[in-house]
Design a protein around this motif. Structure first.
Motif, mmCIF file in Angstrom:
data_model
loop_
_atom_site.group_PDB
_atom_site.id
_atom_site.type_symbol
_atom_site.label_atom_id
_atom_site.label_comp_id
_atom_site.label_asym_id
_atom_site.label_seq_id
_atom_site.Cartn_x
_atom_site.Cartn_y
_atom_site.Cartn_z
ATOM 1 N N HIS A 77 37.512 -119.928 -36.775
ATOM 2 C CA HIS A 77 36.354 -120.573 -36.159
ATOM 3 C C HIS A 77 36.722 -121.977 -35.678
ATOM 4 O O HIS A 77 36.608 -122.298 -34.510
ATOM 5 C CB HIS A 77 35.184 -120.642 -37.138
ATOM 6 C CG HIS A 77 33.967 -121.298 -36.544
ATOM 7 N ND1 HIS A 77 33.671 -122.636 -36.737
ATOM 8 C CD2 HIS A 77 33.002 -120.822 -35.732
ATOM 9 C CE1 HIS A 77 32.573 -122.946 -36.069
ATOM 10 N NE2 HIS A 77 32.143 -121.860 -35.448
ATOM 11 N N THR A 116 24.020 -123.784 -35.223
ATOM 12 C CA THR A 116 24.728 -122.510 -35.117
ATOM 13 C C THR A 116 25.539 -122.250 -36.380
ATOM 14 O O THR A 116 26.291 -123.106 -36.832
ATOM 15 C CB THR A 116 25.680 -122.517 -33.906
ATOM 16 O OG1 THR A 116 24.914 -122.765 -32.734
ATOM 17 C CG2 THR A 116 26.391 -121.183 -33.785
ATOM 18 N N TRP A 134 36.620 -115.836 -33.625
ATOM 19 C CA TRP A 134 37.181 -114.517 -33.345
ATOM 20 C C TRP A 134 37.923 -113.975 -34.558
ATOM 21 O O TRP A 134 38.360 -114.712 -35.428
ATOM 22 C CB TRP A 134 38.082 -114.554 -32.117
ATOM 23 C CG TRP A 134 39.491 -115.033 -32.309
ATOM 24 C CD1 TRP A 134 40.620 -114.278 -32.412
ATOM 25 C CD2 TRP A 134 39.962 -116.401 -32.396
ATOM 26 N NE1 TRP A 134 41.743 -115.061 -32.549
ATOM 27 C CE2 TRP A 134 41.367 -116.366 -32.534
ATOM 28 C CE3 TRP A 134 39.319 -117.643 -32.371
ATOM 29 C CZ2 TRP A 134 42.131 -117.533 -32.653
ATOM 30 C CZ3 TRP A 134 40.080 -118.798 -32.483
ATOM 31 C CH2 TRP A 134 41.467 -118.731 -32.626
ATOM 32 N N GLU A 160 40.947 -114.454 -39.108
ATOM 33 C CA GLU A 160 39.765 -114.817 -38.349
ATOM 34 C C GLU A 160 39.727 -116.340 -38.275
ATOM 35 O O GLU A 160 40.197 -117.031 -39.185
ATOM 36 C CB GLU A 160 38.489 -114.278 -38.988
ATOM 37 C CG GLU A 160 38.229 -114.755 -40.415
ATOM 38 C CD GLU A 160 36.984 -114.110 -41.013
ATOM 39 O OE1 GLU A 160 36.042 -114.855 -41.340
ATOM 40 O OE2 GLU A 160 36.973 -112.876 -41.152
ATOM 41 N N GLY A 216 34.319 -111.081 -31.770
ATOM 42 C CA GLY A 216 34.303 -112.400 -31.183
ATOM 43 C C GLY A 216 35.175 -112.461 -29.943
ATOM 44 O O GLY A 216 35.399 -111.449 -29.269
ATOM 45 N N SER A 266 28.502 -120.252 -38.068
ATOM 46 C CA SER A 266 29.681 -119.515 -37.626
ATOM 47 C C SER A 266 29.760 -118.166 -38.328
ATOM 48 O O SER A 266 29.498 -118.059 -39.526
ATOM 49 C CB SER A 266 30.952 -120.322 -37.909
ATOM 50 O OG SER A 266 31.116 -120.533 -39.287
ATOM 51 N N ARG A 267 30.115 -117.140 -37.568
ATOM 52 C CA ARG A 267 30.277 -115.820 -38.159
ATOM 53 C C ARG A 267 31.608 -115.722 -38.903
ATOM 54 O O ARG A 267 31.723 -115.047 -39.904
ATOM 55 C CB ARG A 267 30.224 -114.750 -37.065
ATOM 56 C CG ARG A 267 30.333 -113.329 -37.623
ATOM 57 C CD ARG A 267 30.519 -112.304 -36.520
ATOM 58 N NE ARG A 267 29.449 -112.365 -35.536
ATOM 59 C CZ ARG A 267 29.421 -111.622 -34.442
ATOM 60 N NH1 ARG A 267 30.423 -110.796 -34.174
ATOM 61 N NH2 ARG A 267 28.421 -111.711 -33.595
ATOM 62 N N ARG A 314 38.756 -120.625 -30.201
ATOM 63 C CA ARG A 314 37.603 -119.747 -30.020
ATOM 64 C C ARG A 314 37.042 -119.876 -28.609
ATOM 65 O O ARG A 314 37.042 -120.950 -28.014
ATOM 66 C CB ARG A 314 36.527 -120.051 -31.060
ATOM 67 C CG ARG A 314 35.788 -121.363 -30.881
ATOM 68 C CD ARG A 314 34.656 -121.495 -31.916
ATOM 69 N NE ARG A 314 33.817 -122.647 -31.670
ATOM 70 C CZ ARG A 314 33.909 -123.798 -32.311
ATOM 71 N NH1 ARG A 314 34.830 -123.966 -33.251
ATOM 72 N NH2 ARG A 314 33.097 -124.801 -32.037
ATOM 73 N N ASP A 356 30.942 -119.230 -29.802
ATOM 74 C CA ASP A 356 30.555 -120.076 -30.932
ATOM 75 C C ASP A 356 30.969 -119.503 -32.282
ATOM 76 O O ASP A 356 31.365 -120.246 -33.183
ATOM 77 C CB ASP A 356 29.037 -120.294 -30.937
ATOM 78 C CG ASP A 356 28.587 -121.245 -29.831
ATOM 79 O OD1 ASP A 356 29.454 -121.970 -29.310
ATOM 80 O OD2 ASP A 356 27.391 -121.252 -29.501
ATOM 81 N N GLU A 357 30.897 -118.172 -32.422
ATOM 82 C CA GLU A 357 31.183 -117.591 -33.736
ATOM 83 C C GLU A 357 32.671 -117.518 -34.062
ATOM 84 O O GLU A 357 33.056 -117.277 -35.202
ATOM 85 C CB GLU A 357 30.561 -116.197 -33.868
ATOM 86 C CG GLU A 357 31.022 -115.189 -32.843
ATOM 87 C CD GLU A 357 30.079 -115.106 -31.658
ATOM 88 O OE1 GLU A 357 29.906 -113.995 -31.123
ATOM 89 O OE2 GLU A 357 29.505 -116.161 -31.268
#
Length: 297
Positions: A29, A2, A86, A27, A49, A4-5, A80, A83-84
């Motif tokens: 993760h 995965t 917020w 932001e 997210g 991360s965004r 979080r 998974d990505e």
């Protein structure tokens, strides 16, 4: 695997348009906030997210478009929920500011506004808060850029009056919407609590001199309880045992001298931390960035 965004990034900043407030654009993760509290109202808006956090004995999830308000002095966590990670924007609004606005809206003296533990899901409010925060940040960036160009002229930033009106209108609109739609009162929430004076006495003792060593026996003697019962009462009332609550207070008290330009080492010593690394470790857990980087924002 995965991807991360979001990354762990946080920018704290201030604006003269909301005196005494801290604002955060961030932001996350990997970062997780340990149990902590703020002296101000914490007013976030989740933009993407989702965040999960423990608050008032329950685990909450705040997704994009929600507003998970935390009352001043109340313990909470943060990490979080997906998974990505917020992304969010936060206003830490001083108690007096929101209290005054609530009284102005009502046209009379009002009790302290207070908010229920549930996540506020009001998309219109979220849009208003996000817009106000973005306008405040753009104005702060403009002021910083203008000051950098004319560093020796007092009050060099000169944002056009029409722009200032738009920013202030958006801020008042967002905060007044939050109050009129979702605020209750502090008195109604607390009711009558026979043990509250004892908790306040212990808080005052813990806050009197942050560098002075204290024992649980000192707190217990001050309120006429056994060490066990004093600790249990304090923990039940605040959500943290006395030593952890005092650590949070030390971190809160560190912000003003950091903002004034004091060195991290000086602030660590003045607020009762054993050394700079101890201070930095606790600061990062609470604010998501080390104190030096917070100070440079």
């Amino acid at each position: 695997m995965t991807v991360s965004r979001f990354r762990d990034f946080a920018r704290y900043w201030r604006t003269p348009l909301l005196p005494g407030a801290d604002l955060l654009t961030a932001e996350y993760h990997d970062h997780a906030f340990t149990p902590h509290w703020h002296e101000a109202y914490t007013i976030p808006v989740i933009e993407d997210g989702a965040e999960c956090y423990r608050y008032r004995g329950a685990l909450h999830v705040a997704e994009a478009g929600s507003v998970p308000v935390i009352n001043p002095g109340e313990v909470h966590t943060g990490s979080r929920a997906v998974d990505e990670g917020w992304r969010y924007r936060v206003m830490y609004v001083p108690v007096d500011t929101l209290h005054t606005l609530a009284s102005e809206i009502a046209g009379r003296a009002e009790p302290l506004p207070w908010f229920d533990a549930e996540v506020i899901r009001d998309p219109d409010l979220a849009r208003r808060l996000s817009r106000a925060h973005r306008l405040l940040e753009a104005d702060a960036d403009r002021r910083h850029a203008e000051f950098a160009l004319v560093p020796n002229v007092p009050n060099a930033p000169n944002t056009p009056q029409s722009d200032l009106l738009a920013v202030e209108d958006a801020l008042l609109d967002a905060l007044s919407t939050l109050l009129t739609r979702h605020a209750r009162t502090h008195e109604a929430r607390l009711g009558s609590a026979a043990n509250e004076p004892r908790v306040e006495i212990m808080k005052a003792l813990l806050a009197a001199d942050l560098t002075a060593p204290l024992r649980v026996a000192d707190l217990a003697q001050a309120v006429g309880l056994s060490p066990f019962h004093a600790t249990r009462l304090f923990t039940q009332a605040t959500g943290l045992p006395p030593h952890a609550w005092r650590t949070q207070l030390r971190l809160q008290r560190a912000l003003a001298p950091l903002r004034a330009g004091a060195s991290v080492a000086e602030v660590a010593a003045a607020t009762g931390f054993t050394d700079q690394s101890h201070f930095t470790r606790h600061f990062r857990r609470m604010f998501g960035v080390p104190p030096g980087r917070w100070q440079a924002n």
